[in-house]
Design a protein around this motif. Structure first.
Motif, mmCIF file in Angstrom:
data_model
loop_
_atom_site.group_PDB
_atom_site.id
_atom_site.type_symbol
_atom_site.label_atom_id
_atom_site.label_comp_id
_atom_site.label_asym_id
_atom_site.label_seq_id
_atom_site.Cartn_x
_atom_site.Cartn_y
_atom_site.Cartn_z
ATOM 1 N N TRP A 57 42.707 36.325 44.379
ATOM 2 C CA TRP A 57 43.555 36.963 45.381
ATOM 3 C C TRP A 57 44.134 38.276 44.846
ATOM 4 O O TRP A 57 44.219 39.270 45.576
ATOM 5 C CB TRP A 57 44.683 36.018 45.802
ATOM 6 C CG TRP A 57 44.259 35.065 46.884
ATOM 7 C CD1 TRP A 57 43.844 33.776 46.736
ATOM 8 C CD2 TRP A 57 44.192 35.346 48.287
ATOM 9 N NE1 TRP A 57 43.516 33.224 47.944
ATOM 10 C CE2 TRP A 57 43.728 34.167 48.925
ATOM 11 C CE3 TRP A 57 44.480 36.469 49.065
ATOM 12 C CZ2 TRP A 57 43.545 34.089 50.304
ATOM 13 C CZ3 TRP A 57 44.295 36.387 50.439
ATOM 14 C CH2 TRP A 57 43.839 35.218 51.046
ATOM 15 N N VAL A 58 44.510 38.284 43.569
ATOM 16 C CA VAL A 58 45.023 39.517 42.962
ATOM 17 C C VAL A 58 43.922 40.578 42.928
ATOM 18 O O VAL A 58 44.145 41.751 43.271
ATOM 19 C CB VAL A 58 45.564 39.251 41.538
ATOM 20 C CG1 VAL A 58 45.870 40.570 40.823
ATOM 21 C CG2 VAL A 58 46.818 38.383 41.597
ATOM 22 N N LEU A 59 42.717 40.176 42.525
ATOM 23 C CA LEU A 59 41.607 41.124 42.473
ATOM 24 C C LEU A 59 41.278 41.673 43.859
ATOM 25 O O LEU A 59 40.897 42.846 44.000
ATOM 26 C CB LEU A 59 40.375 40.449 41.863
ATOM 27 C CG LEU A 59 39.139 41.328 41.666
ATOM 28 C CD1 LEU A 59 39.453 42.513 40.750
ATOM 29 C CD2 LEU A 59 37.982 40.500 41.085
ATOM 30 N N SER A 60 41.425 40.835 44.889
ATOM 31 C CA SER A 60 41.109 41.275 46.250
ATOM 32 C C SER A 60 42.033 42.397 46.729
ATOM 33 O O SER A 60 41.681 43.163 47.638
ATOM 34 C CB SER A 60 41.190 40.091 47.223
ATOM 35 O OG SER A 60 42.530 39.656 47.388
ATOM 36 N N PHE B 27 42.684 44.972 45.088
ATOM 37 C CA PHE B 27 42.139 46.232 44.575
ATOM 38 C C PHE B 27 40.725 46.508 45.076
ATOM 39 O O PHE B 27 40.170 47.567 44.796
ATOM 40 C CB PHE B 27 42.130 46.209 43.047
ATOM 41 C CG PHE B 27 43.498 46.021 42.438
ATOM 42 C CD1 PHE B 27 44.331 47.107 42.220
ATOM 43 C CD2 PHE B 27 43.951 44.755 42.085
ATOM 44 C CE1 PHE B 27 45.585 46.941 41.665
ATOM 45 C CE2 PHE B 27 45.215 44.580 41.526
ATOM 46 C CZ PHE B 27 46.033 45.674 41.316
ATOM 47 N N THR B 28 40.129 45.551 45.786
ATOM 48 C CA THR B 28 38.752 45.731 46.250
ATOM 49 C C THR B 28 38.656 46.002 47.739
ATOM 50 O O THR B 28 37.562 46.153 48.271
ATOM 51 C CB THR B 28 37.912 44.482 45.912
ATOM 52 O OG1 THR B 28 38.516 43.318 46.508
ATOM 53 C CG2 THR B 28 37.815 44.290 44.404
ATOM 54 N N GLY B 29 39.782 46.052 48.407
ATOM 55 C CA GLY B 29 39.761 46.324 49.842
ATOM 56 C C GLY B 29 39.699 45.053 50.659
ATOM 57 O O GLY B 29 39.097 44.058 50.257
ATOM 58 N N ARG B 30 40.314 45.089 51.817
ATOM 59 C CA ARG B 30 40.361 43.903 52.686
ATOM 60 C C ARG B 30 39.036 43.740 53.415
ATOM 61 O O ARG B 30 38.477 44.705 53.944
ATOM 62 C CB ARG B 30 41.502 44.039 53.689
ATOM 63 C CG ARG B 30 41.704 42.808 54.553
ATOM 64 C CD ARG B 30 42.905 42.985 55.468
ATOM 65 N NE ARG B 30 43.112 41.812 56.298
ATOM 66 C CZ ARG B 30 44.076 41.706 57.207
ATOM 67 N NH1 ARG B 30 44.915 42.718 57.374
ATOM 68 N NH2 ARG B 30 44.197 40.603 57.931
ATOM 69 N N GLU B 31 38.544 42.522 53.455
ATOM 70 C CA GLU B 31 37.281 42.213 54.119
ATOM 71 C C GLU B 31 37.544 41.152 55.192
ATOM 72 O O GLU B 31 38.048 40.071 54.898
ATOM 73 C CB GLU B 31 36.257 41.706 53.101
ATOM 74 C CG GLU B 31 34.869 41.563 53.660
ATOM 75 C CD GLU B 31 33.847 41.214 52.578
ATOM 76 O OE1 GLU B 31 32.639 41.329 52.835
ATOM 77 O OE2 GLU B 31 34.274 40.819 51.472
ATOM 78 N N ARG B 32 37.205 41.469 56.407
ATOM 79 C CA ARG B 32 37.452 40.537 57.513
ATOM 80 C C ARG B 32 36.442 39.396 57.479
ATOM 81 O O ARG B 32 35.243 39.617 57.337
ATOM 82 C CB ARG B 32 37.370 41.273 58.846
ATOM 83 C CG ARG B 32 37.719 40.412 60.053
ATOM 84 C CD ARG B 32 37.724 41.236 61.330
ATOM 85 N NE ARG B 32 38.058 40.424 62.489
ATOM 86 C CZ ARG B 32 37.165 39.717 63.184
ATOM 87 N NH1 ARG B 32 35.879 39.748 62.829
ATOM 88 N NH2 ARG B 32 37.539 39.003 64.232
ATOM 89 N N VAL B 33 36.955 38.170 57.609
ATOM 90 C CA VAL B 33 36.103 36.982 57.587
ATOM 91 C C VAL B 33 36.149 36.322 58.954
ATOM 92 O O VAL B 33 37.234 36.081 59.511
ATOM 93 C CB VAL B 33 36.576 35.984 56.507
ATOM 94 C CG1 VAL B 33 35.662 34.757 56.490
ATOM 95 C CG2 VAL B 33 36.614 36.645 55.147
ATOM 96 N N GLU B 34 34.981 36.042 59.516
ATOM 97 C CA GLU B 34 34.908 35.365 60.808
ATOM 98 C C GLU B 34 35.473 33.950 60.691
ATOM 99 O O GLU B 34 35.350 33.302 59.646
ATOM 100 C CB GLU B 34 33.456 35.294 61.283
ATOM 101 C CG GLU B 34 32.794 36.649 61.492
ATOM 102 C CD GLU B 34 33.369 37.381 62.694
ATOM 103 O OE1 GLU B 34 33.935 36.708 63.583
ATOM 104 O OE2 GLU B 34 33.258 38.616 62.744
ATOM 105 N N GLY B 35 36.089 33.467 61.789
ATOM 106 C CA GLY B 35 36.674 32.133 61.788
ATOM 107 C C GLY B 35 35.664 31.054 61.463
ATOM 108 O O GLY B 35 35.955 30.098 60.733
ATOM 109 N N SER C 184 31.533 39.710 50.009
ATOM 110 C CA SER C 184 31.589 40.049 48.591
ATOM 111 C C SER C 184 31.961 38.802 47.788
ATOM 112 O O SER C 184 32.585 37.877 48.319
ATOM 113 C CB SER C 184 32.633 41.143 48.354
ATOM 114 O OG SER C 184 33.941 40.624 48.568
ATOM 115 N N PRO C 185 31.577 38.760 46.492
ATOM 116 C CA PRO C 185 31.938 37.606 45.661
ATOM 117 C C PRO C 185 33.438 37.349 45.606
ATOM 118 O O PRO C 185 33.869 36.193 45.567
ATOM 119 C CB PRO C 185 31.386 37.990 44.283
ATOM 120 C CG PRO C 185 30.264 38.928 44.565
ATOM 121 C CD PRO C 185 30.699 39.693 45.772
ATOM 122 N N VAL C 186 34.238 38.418 45.627
ATOM 123 C CA VAL C 186 35.696 38.254 45.551
ATOM 124 C C VAL C 186 36.225 37.562 46.804
ATOM 125 O O VAL C 186 37.007 36.600 46.724
ATOM 126 C CB VAL C 186 36.383 39.620 45.361
ATOM 127 C CG1 VAL C 186 37.903 39.457 45.379
ATOM 128 C CG2 VAL C 186 35.951 40.264 44.059
#
Length: 319
Positions: free
Chosen positions: A65-68, A70-78, A194-196
């Protein structure tokens, strides 16, 4: 034109992706191989297996969560959030939980031997669910890899190991089946995010599943009896064999076929053997050298075997 059959640029991109995938799996398996001697040091310091599991789940979730951030927010489908829950169940919770309880009932040698079944199970599941061909080259590669791993395990096993338990052996087999299901059934999911992003949700779900069962363990534990070395070991375990390895795993899944990914499971006995030699608690013989060669030959054979896409391309006359 780029993207046409036989296009050199497309071939370069595909080969570069495979190199990235192989490198990621080597790194992940190296970390998991180091986890065996590191885990023994931690458990000897007073940390229980369930406490270590909790630290892994919660610690890795926090790091992802901390790394995320710095990597930008990525929208995840429900729908994919639900799939990530089941991916976490198969790839983390059941895999690690069943192996942990199985290892407590059976001998370490039995558990190590059973883990060599993972590529075989993955090959069968990939054939059933993904239509991957089971070629002679692939079967031969799995056999060579298993043979090399078994030689290393047999060379490291002592007569002082405890007797195996049928229930423990079944639980370890179930753990391998669970992880193989994760590699096969959720391969498309790993290519969408992404893996993160993938791992921050998977470890969050894993933490939610594990914590309710470990309250009594922490309440009854004598935390004051745990030495500082053990806690530093826990921190190293969370960062290396958990955070880094699971950060690399989706990269391998994205660029490699499930059976190839599973074949890297055979690297763990090699790392454990080399670690034992480095620590001065084991030796390296010619037979072990042969075993290492067999493992990597097996991985190479499976990697070179034709995938379903290769067979379809040949059928169309594209390659």
């Amino acid at each position: 034109f780029p993207g046409c059959p036989g296009d050199p640029f497309l071939y370069y991109v595909m080969e570069k992706g495979k190199i990235k995938g192989h490198s990621a799996m080597l790194g992940a398996e190296f970390m998991w191989g180091v986890s065996a001697p590191l885990g023994k040091v931690i458990l000897a310091g007073g940390v229980t297996p369930l406490m270590l599991t909790d630290c892994r789940m919660v610690g890795a979730a926090a790091l992802f969560w901390v790394l995320s951030l710095f990597t930008g927010r990525e929208r995840v489908e429900g729908r994919d959030l639900l799939l990530m829950f089941f991916a976490s169940l198969f790839g983390i919770v059941l895999n690690q939980g069943l192996f942990l309880f199985g290892l407590g009932l059976t001998s370490p040698v039995n558990a190590s031997i059973i883990t060599t079944s993972s590529p075989i199970i993955t090959m069968v599941l990939a054939a059933v669910f993904l239509g991957e061909p089971v070629s002679r080259l692939k079967v031969g590669g799995v056999f060579l890899g298993a043979l090399g791993a078994l030689i290393l395990i047999a060379g490291g096993g002592g007569s002082g190991d405890a007797e195996g338990s049928p229930l423990g052996d079944v639980l370890v087999v179930a753990a391998q089946l669970s992880f193989s299901c994760y590699l096969v059934l959720f391969k498309r999911l790993t290519s969408r995010y992404s893996p993160v992003t993938l791992m921050k949700w998977m470890f969050t779900y894993a933490s939610v599943c594990v914590i309710p069962f470990s309250y009594n363990e922490w309440a009854c534990a004598g935390l004051g009896d745990v030495g500082s070395d053990a806690w530093w070991g826990v921190a190293a375990f969370v960062v290396g064999p958990t955070f880094v390895s699971y950060l690399l795993l989706p990269v391998g899944q994205r660029f490699l076929r499930p059976t190839v990914t599973a074949m890297y499971n055979y690297v763990q006995p090699i790392v454990a053997t080399l670690a034992a030699v480095w620590m001065g608690v084991g030796g390296f013989s010619v037979l072990k050298g042969v075993a290492v060669v067999l493992v990597f030959c097996g991985v190479g054979m499976v990697a070179r075997s034709k995938s379903r896409e290769d067979m379809e391309r040949v059928g169309r006359g594209d390659g």
